[in-house]
Design an enzyme around this catalytic site. Structure first.
Site, PDB file in Angstrom:
ATOM      1  CD  GLU A  35      -2.619   1.000   2.718  1.00  0.00           C
ATOM      2  OE1 GLU A  35      -3.847   1.119   2.675  1.00  0.00           O
ATOM      3  OE2 GLU A  35      -2.010   0.795   3.779  1.00  0.00           O
ATOM      4  CG  HIS A  37       2.507   3.471   3.975  1.00  0.00           C
ATOM      5  ND1 HIS A  37       2.080   2.328   3.360  1.00  0.00           N
ATOM      6  CD2 HIS A  37       2.014   3.422   5.237  1.00  0.00           C
ATOM      7  CE1 HIS A  37       1.373   1.602   4.224  1.00  0.00           C
ATOM      8  NE2 HIS A  37       1.313   2.243   5.368  1.00  0.00           N
ATOM      9  CG  ASP A  46       0.364  -1.092   6.299  1.00  0.00           C
ATOM     10  OD1 ASP A  46       0.934  -0.190   6.932  1.00  0.00           O
ATOM     11  OD2 ASP A  46      -0.750  -0.943   5.755  1.00  0.00           O
ATOM     12  CG  HIS A 121      -3.653  -3.172   5.608  1.00  0.00           C
ATOM     13  ND1 HIS A 121      -3.510  -1.900   5.103  1.00  0.00           N
ATOM     14  CD2 HIS A 121      -4.608  -3.772   4.846  1.00  0.00           C
ATOM     15  CE1 HIS A 121      -4.343  -1.752   4.064  1.00  0.00           C
ATOM     16  NE2 HIS A 121      -5.016  -2.872   3.915  1.00  0.00           N
ATOM     17  CD  GLU A 123      -7.383  -0.169   5.075  1.00  0.00           C
ATOM     18  OE1 GLU A 123      -6.527  -0.486   5.936  1.00  0.00           O
ATOM     19  OE2 GLU A 123      -7.299   0.876   4.407  1.00  0.00           O
ATOM     20  CG  HIS A 178      -2.283   5.603   5.312  1.00  0.00           C
ATOM     21  ND1 HIS A 178      -1.839   4.296   5.224  1.00  0.00           N
ATOM     22  CD2 HIS A 178      -2.060   6.150   4.102  1.00  0.00           C
ATOM     23  CE1 HIS A 178      -1.391   4.076   4.005  1.00  0.00           C
ATOM     24  NE2 HIS A 178      -1.511   5.185   3.306  1.00  0.00           N
ATOM     25  CD  GLU A 183       1.471   3.228   8.859  1.00  0.00           C
ATOM     26  OE1 GLU A 183       1.045   2.072   8.670  1.00  0.00           O
ATOM     27  OE2 GLU A 183       1.256   4.164   8.060  1.00  0.00           O
TER      28      GLU A 183
HETATM   29 ZN    ZN Z   1       0.282   1.569   7.051  1.00  0.00          ZN
HETATM   30 MN    MN Z   2      -2.424   0.086   5.717  1.00  0.00          MN
END
Ligand code: ZN
Ligand code: MN
Length: 269
Positions: A35, A37, A46, A121, A123, A178, A183
């Site tokens: 994904e 970032h 992630d 992650h 989701e 995010h 992170e």
């Molecule tokens: Zn992430």
């Molecule tokens: Mn993610």
């Protein structure tokens, strides 16, 4: 070659079997995503973060880290920027559920009875729940009734006290973290060579209406791809987060799994 790696896939099969047979070592399964970032971090954040938490916790409790899931469920606009973004490569829900279910059942077939899913992650969350539910049900059909799975996301172990310390100007909430301070700080502490803070885009936390729209409205996602600014990220914050989450996860797994820490260490030896 090493016979005591925390990573299951680095072991030869006799060493692996000695660890999983008789449910000696809990299996820790990191789940991530591919994904975007933002402009300042790579696509595998992630994956890298939950894998490192799993490694640290496995060393503490005598567990074994399974190969991570490098793809996750489709990125959502309000917590991951959205699946329309370049670089984001996702699985359909059913694919993720089936893959995780298969992996849980395979480790159980070898003798593992204690599992921890270390999610990185957001989701993935409900698909993990579904995979665990189906795996447990099918194992019961095979007469295996003593499997226990702990499901967790590492950020849920950041304490209120740590949040107050790391976000003196106010906490924007995990959904818009995010590519933000959490992170980015963890990546600076663990993989500084993979972060280019000078490319980070500074912007106010994204704000969304209290509903979703499909197809997504790309204009809802900040152009940077991040949902809040990583400007105040630092290596020091990353180290604090590493310690507090590792400690919290290790304690949770010690509480939930049967053997004491001492017994685990000797079982792993
Ligand atoms: Zn992430
Ligand atoms: Mn993610």
């Amino acid at each position: 070659m090493t016979t005591d790696s925390p990573f299951a896939a680095e072991l030869a099969w006799p060493d692996y079997l000695a660890r999983v047979r008789d449910a000696k070592s809990p299996i820790l399964i990191p789940l991530g995503s591919m994904e975007q970032h933002g402009h300042h971090m790579p696509l595998h954040v992630d994956v890298l973060l939950p894998t490192e938490f799993a490694r640290r916790v496995a060393l503490e409790i005598g567990g074994l880290v399974a190969p991570p899931f490098c793809y996750g469920y489709k990125s959502q606009q309000k917590c991951g920027g959205g699946n329309h973004m370049p670089g984001t490569v996702s699985l359909e829900g059913a694919t993720l559920v089936n893959a995780l279910r298969d992996v849980l059942k395979e480790f159980a077939r070898h003798g593992s009875r204690e599992f921890a899913i270390i999610n990185g992650h957001f989701e993935n969350s409900w698909f993990i729940t579904e995979a665990v539910d189906l795996a447990l049900r099918e194992l019961r059909w095979d007469g295996i009734t003593d499997v226990k799975v702990v499901v967790l996301s590492y950020w849920d172990f950041v304490t209120e006290e740590t949040i107050a310390r790391l976000y003196p100007d106010g906490f924007p909430g995990w959904a818009v973290e995010h590519g933000g301070v959490l992170e980015t700080s963890l990546m600076l502490a663990l993989h500084p060579q993979l972060v280019s803070l000078e490319r980070a885009v500074d912007h106010a936390p994204a704000s969304f209406p209290p509903y979703d729209v499909y197809p997504v409205k790309p204009e809802w996602t900040p152009a940077s791809g991040t949902l809040s600014s990583p400007k105040h990220a630092s290596k020091e914050k990353g180290r604090i987060l590493l310690d507090v989450c590792t400690e919290g996860i290790a304690k949770a797994l010690r509480d939930e799994f049967q053997l004491s820490a001492a017994a685990r260490r000797s079982a792993a030896a």
